[in-house]
Design a protein around this motif. Structure first.
Motif, PDB file in Angstrom:
ATOM      1  N   MET A 258       0.839  -1.200   0.000  1.00 41.10           N
ATOM      2  CA  MET A 258       0.000   0.000   0.000  1.00 41.10           C
ATOM      3  C   MET A 258       0.877   1.256   0.000  1.00 41.10           C
ATOM      4  N   LYS A 259       0.665   2.155  -0.967  1.00 43.34           N
ATOM      5  CA  LYS A 259       1.440   3.377  -1.039  1.00 43.34           C
ATOM      6  C   LYS A 259       1.062   4.312   0.101  1.00 43.34           C
ATOM      7  N   ARG A 260       2.080   4.993   0.604  1.00 40.82           N
ATOM      8  CA  ARG A 260       1.845   5.964   1.672  1.00 40.82           C
ATOM      9  C   ARG A 260       2.058   7.340   1.042  1.00 40.82           C
ATOM     10  N   LYS A 261       0.972   7.934   0.567  1.00 37.25           N
ATOM     11  CA  LYS A 261       1.057   9.142  -0.256  1.00 37.25           C
ATOM     12  C   LYS A 261       0.781  10.385   0.580  1.00 37.25           C
ATOM     13  N   VAL A 262       1.721  11.335   0.512  1.00 41.11           N
ATOM     14  CA  VAL A 262       1.634  12.566   1.286  1.00 41.11           C
ATOM     15  C   VAL A 262       1.731  13.768   0.349  1.00 41.11           C
ATOM     16  N   LEU A 263       0.845  14.745   0.524  1.00 41.20           N
ATOM     17  CA  LEU A 263       0.908  16.012  -0.189  1.00 41.20           C
ATOM     18  C   LEU A 263       1.627  17.031   0.689  1.00 41.20           C
ATOM     19  N   VAL A 264       2.633  17.698   0.137  1.00 40.68           N
ATOM     20  CA  VAL A 264       3.347  18.744   0.863  1.00 40.68           C
ATOM     21  C   VAL A 264       3.155  20.067   0.127  1.00 40.68           C
ATOM     22  N   LEU A 265       2.489  21.016   0.784  1.00 42.96           N
ATOM     23  CA  LEU A 265       2.283  22.362   0.243  1.00 42.96           C
ATOM     24  C   LEU A 265       3.155  23.337   1.012  1.00 42.96           C
TER      25      LEU A 265
ATOM     26  N   LYS B 254      10.551  11.171   2.052  1.00 45.53           N
ATOM     27  CA  LYS B 254      10.906  10.083   1.129  1.00 45.53           C
ATOM     28  C   LYS B 254      11.825   9.075   1.809  1.00 45.53           C
ATOM     29  N   ARG B 255      12.755   9.573   2.600  1.00 47.47           N
ATOM     30  CA  ARG B 255      13.642   8.679   3.349  1.00 47.47           C
ATOM     31  C   ARG B 255      12.858   7.809   4.322  1.00 47.47           C
ATOM     32  N   ALA B 256      11.724   8.350   4.808  1.00 43.56           N
ATOM     33  CA  ALA B 256      10.880   7.595   5.743  1.00 43.56           C
ATOM     34  C   ALA B 256       9.932   6.642   5.013  1.00 43.56           C
ATOM     35  N   GLY B 257      10.005   6.615   3.696  1.00 44.16           N
ATOM     36  CA  GLY B 257       9.221   5.649   2.936  1.00 44.16           C
ATOM     37  C   GLY B 257       7.921   6.159   2.360  1.00 44.16           C
ATOM     38  N   PHE B 258       7.738   7.485   2.364  1.00 45.81           N
ATOM     39  CA  PHE B 258       6.504   8.056   1.818  1.00 45.81           C
ATOM     40  C   PHE B 258       6.670   8.422   0.343  1.00 45.81           C
ATOM     41  N   GLU B 259       5.586   8.323  -0.408  1.00 41.95           N
ATOM     42  CA  GLU B 259       5.528   8.879  -1.756  1.00 41.95           C
ATOM     43  C   GLU B 259       5.007  10.293  -1.604  1.00 41.95           C
TER      44      GLU B 259
ATOM     45  N   LEU C 154       8.287  16.541  12.577  1.00 38.85           N
ATOM     46  CA  LEU C 154       7.270  16.597  11.530  1.00 38.85           C
ATOM     47  C   LEU C 154       7.038  15.218  10.915  1.00 38.85           C
ATOM     48  N   VAL C 155       8.114  14.514  10.611  1.00 39.98           N
ATOM     49  CA  VAL C 155       7.976  13.170  10.045  1.00 39.98           C
ATOM     50  C   VAL C 155       7.262  12.253  11.034  1.00 39.98           C
ATOM     51  N   ALA C 156       7.571  12.392  12.327  1.00 39.76           N
ATOM     52  CA  ALA C 156       6.900  11.574  13.344  1.00 39.76           C
ATOM     53  C   ALA C 156       5.409  11.894  13.400  1.00 39.76           C
ATOM     54  N   ARG C 157       5.044  13.164  13.241  1.00 42.74           N
ATOM     55  CA  ARG C 157       3.625  13.549  13.234  1.00 42.74           C
ATOM     56  C   ARG C 157       2.921  12.958  12.015  1.00 42.74           C
ATOM     57  N   VAL C 158       3.600  12.994  10.865  1.00 42.91           N
ATOM     58  CA  VAL C 158       3.025  12.409   9.649  1.00 42.91           C
ATOM     59  C   VAL C 158       2.834  10.905   9.835  1.00 42.91           C
ATOM     60  N   GLU C 159       3.839  10.244  10.395  1.00 43.17           N
ATOM     61  CA  GLU C 159       3.747   8.799  10.648  1.00 43.17           C
ATOM     62  C   GLU C 159       2.551   8.486  11.547  1.00 43.17           C
ATOM     63  N   ALA C 160       2.405   9.251  12.632  1.00 43.84           N
ATOM     64  CA  ALA C 160       1.320   9.005  13.582  1.00 43.84           C
ATOM     65  C   ALA C 160      -0.035   9.222  12.931  1.00 43.84           C
TER      66      ALA C 160
END
Length: 229
Positions: free
Chosen positions: A1-8, A23-28, A111-117
């Motif tokens: 399953m892709k983990r897709k994140v939009l960054v504005l 990206k290093r954390a594995g997100f698209e 920030l990456v930890a917040r996105v992961e959570a």
């Protein structure tokens, strides 16, 4: 399953740094430099699961992008990225439909930890088909992650759903803000307790007959909240 994140983010150096670490954390990662572009990309990628939205932008700002995403039915997790530190600005972001906020300057690790959570909360999973909770006029279907009141579906964000599930699983039990924060955001969350109050205010607007005099989510003064289904 892709983990897709939009960054504005309109500042390219900040956006590039955030994108690199996600990206290093594995997100698209889907990148946008303006609110207008973010909404176009949101339409092109309906499977975006988490959005990181800068607030201060020329033209369409992060608040408006958030409002538009919610108005279009998106249940993606949304984190507001802002240089503003005023309490009213944080509340505004959450009341437009955001789930969390990070104030600049920020730690990219945080920030990456917040996105992961938030991704874990949005991703859900692990429920059986017959898993459901009933309380008063409400029915929560844990498999579809949907809530109805008197048979009518209520549109909730995933954070709002998580809060309601925590309450409906603990009828008559007073939950502190720390309890709710751990149940919904996870025990690694390092944000402010205020985020609980604002999300509950938003949830009351959606589920209560009279949000100014709540019948279901009642305040336990000096402690937290309780579900009286």
């Amino acid at each position: 399953m892709k983990r897709k994140v939009l960054v504005l983010e309109d500042e390219e150096n900040i956006r590039s740094f955030v994108v690199l670490n996600l990206k290093r954390a594995g997100f698209e990662v889907i990148e946008a430099g303006s609110g207008e572009q973010a909404l176009e990309l949101f339409e092109q990628h309906p499977d975006i699961q988490v959005a990181v939205l800068d607030v201060m932008l020329p033209g369409i700002d992060g608040y408006e992008v958030c409002r538009t995403m919610r108005a279009r039915g998106s249940r993606a997790g949304i984190i507001m990225l802002t240089a503003r530190t005023q309490e009213s600005d944080k509340v505004t972001g959450l009341m437009t439909g955001a789930d969390d906020y990070v104030t600049k300057p920020f730690s990219v690790v945080e920030l990456v930890a917040r996105v992961e959570a938030l991704f874990r909360r949005v991703g859900g999973g692990g429920f059986q088909e017959d898993d459901s909770i009933r309380s008063g006029p409400f029915r929560l279907n844990a498999r579809s992650r949907e809530v109805t009141k008197n048979g009518v579906k209520i549109e909730l964000t995933q954070i709002e759903y998580g809060i309601l599930k925590a309450f409906m699983s603990n009828v008559g039990r007073a939950l502190s803000r720390d309890d709710i924060l751990e149940m919904v955001w996870g025990h690694h969350y390092v944000g402010e307790l205020k985020i609980v109050d604002v999300n509950i205010r938003r949830l009351r607007i959606k589920i209560e007959d009279n949000p100014a005099s709540p019948r279901y989510i009642v305040t336990v003064r000096g402690f937290g909240y309780m579900w009286e289904g």
